[in-house]
Design a protein around this motif. Structure first.
Motif, PDB file in Angstrom:
ATOM      1  N   ALA A  14       3.417 -10.297 -35.770  1.00 38.25           N
ATOM      2  CA  ALA A  14       4.799 -10.323 -35.280  1.00 38.25           C
ATOM      3  C   ALA A  14       4.888  -9.672 -33.904  1.00 38.25           C
ATOM      4  CB  ALA A  14       5.719  -9.613 -36.271  1.00 38.25           C
ATOM      5  N   LEU A 264       6.144 -18.467 -38.185  1.00 36.50           N
ATOM      6  CA  LEU A 264       5.952 -18.602 -36.745  1.00 36.50           C
ATOM      7  C   LEU A 264       6.050 -20.057 -36.307  1.00 36.50           C
ATOM      8  CD1 LEU A 264       2.935 -16.170 -36.152  1.00 36.50           C
ATOM      9  CD2 LEU A 264       5.265 -15.836 -35.356  1.00 36.50           C
ATOM     10  N   ILE A 283      10.653 -12.382 -36.940  1.00 42.97           N
ATOM     11  CA  ILE A 283       9.360 -12.872 -37.408  1.00 42.97           C
ATOM     12  C   ILE A 283       8.812 -11.973 -38.516  1.00 42.97           C
ATOM     13  CG2 ILE A 283       6.981 -13.339 -36.754  1.00 42.97           C
ATOM     14  CD1 ILE A 283       8.969 -15.388 -35.706  1.00 42.97           C
ATOM     15  N   GLY A 284       8.917 -10.651 -38.315  1.00 46.75           N
ATOM     16  CA  GLY A 284       8.442  -9.728 -39.346  1.00 46.75           C
ATOM     17  C   GLY A 284       9.206  -9.872 -40.642  1.00 46.75           C
TER      18      GLY A 284
END
Length: 308
Positions: A14, A264, A283-284
């Motif tokens: 990330a 992603l 993203i995380g």
């Protein structure tokens, strides 16, 4: 520790996405440390595989079935999906048969479609070497021969195959941690931890001078292995209590590792242009949510299947 390893790898990927698509990220050096999550996974694997197999009276057949269930059942839905996506949906100029075989079987004959699966190729080879050693009755001698082969490949300069690279010594560190803990002797644990700490120090100080790739991560693996038997002993003696959330994320760690990077593919086009911290959190968070969902909806049901 499995939870920490999975979350570290997640934040590593990330962080790179945030730095690349959201502008320079001041925390990139911190998230870069997450790559050592892989090394922690290798150490844990070395510890667990001996703990779950040595002296348990299991047959080689039982061992193979257990490894197939644990590695391949959760992997194949993701691995096959990525293989079709990479090799069929978005075909390259040349898609080799080796890439297909590697992606389906995890044998070290080519590059896998799922990027993180390169570590599973190392795992599969390690499991095979353990099976040969344990069920032949020569596992201690086999480990010595194995580490000698790794060192010979390194000294020769010949490209080492998977299973005989310096990173594979991290499995041996986990095995050493298990042997020290299993002995039940405090002196043995102290001596093993001291030796591993010396190895970690040597990797930091002289590893780069010797041309050792990944000397930093290998040093981290040695440090992880040095504390592992003490943590296990403390847990067994009820001196420490792991929070339930970490126990759950530890159970889900394999799923998180397998699928955390998949968001992603879908989010980056939407997130490009945002600030680095927005991309990092998005993203995380998406990777963690995807991993937990995969664990609950796919991994758990699949692991209930009985093979053999």
């Amino acid at each position: 520790m499995r939870a920490i390893a999975a979350l570290a790898v997640l934040m590593h990927h990330a962080g790179h996405a945030a730095d690349k698509y959201g502008g320079p990220m001041p925390l990139i050096s911190v998230t870069d440390l997450g790559r050592t999550g892989v090394d922690l996974f290798f150490v844990i694997s070395g510890f667990i595989i001996l703990h779950a197999t040595a002296g348990r009276g299991r047959s080689c057949y039982d061992y193979v079935i257990a490894r197939v269930r644990r590695i391949y059942l959760p992997y194949l839905p993701v691995g096959l999906t990525m293989a079709f996506y990479v090799f069929v949906w978005t075909p390259h100029d040349q898609t080799s048969v080796r890439a297909w075989v590697a992606s389906v079987t995890l044998l070290p004959v080519g590059q896998t479609a799922l990027n993180v699966a390169w570590t599973l190729q190392h795992e599969v080879v390690f499991y095979g070497l353990v099976a040969i050693g344990l069920f032949s009755g020569w596992w201690r001698a086999g480990l010595i021969v194995w580490i000698a082969a790794i060192l010979l490949f390194w000294q020769s300069g010949i490209a080492a195959p998977v299973g005989f690279q310096l990173i594979d010594t991290e499995f041996l560190m986990g095995v050493s941690a298990w042997a020290a803990w299993k002995s039940g002797h405090r002196q043995t644990m102290l001596a093993t931890s001291f030796a591993l700490c010396l190895l970690a120090t040597g990797m930091v100080l002289i590893g780069p001078r010797l041309g050792i790739d990944r000397s930093g991560p290998i040093a981290a693996a040695a440090a992880f292995a040095a504390i592992l038997p003490w943590l296990v002993s403390a847990e067994r003696q009820h001196l420490v209590a792991t929070p339930r959330i970490l126990v759950f994320l530890g159970d889900a760690s394999y799923s998180i590792y397998l699928v955390h990077a998949l968001p992603l593919l879908f989010l980056l086009n939407l997130m490009t242009g945002n600030s680095w911290y927005v991309i990092l959190l998005a993203i995380g968070g998406a990777g963690l949510a995807a991993g937990v969902a995969y664990h609950l909806l796919v991994e758990r049901p699949l692991l209930r299947w009985k093979l053999g």
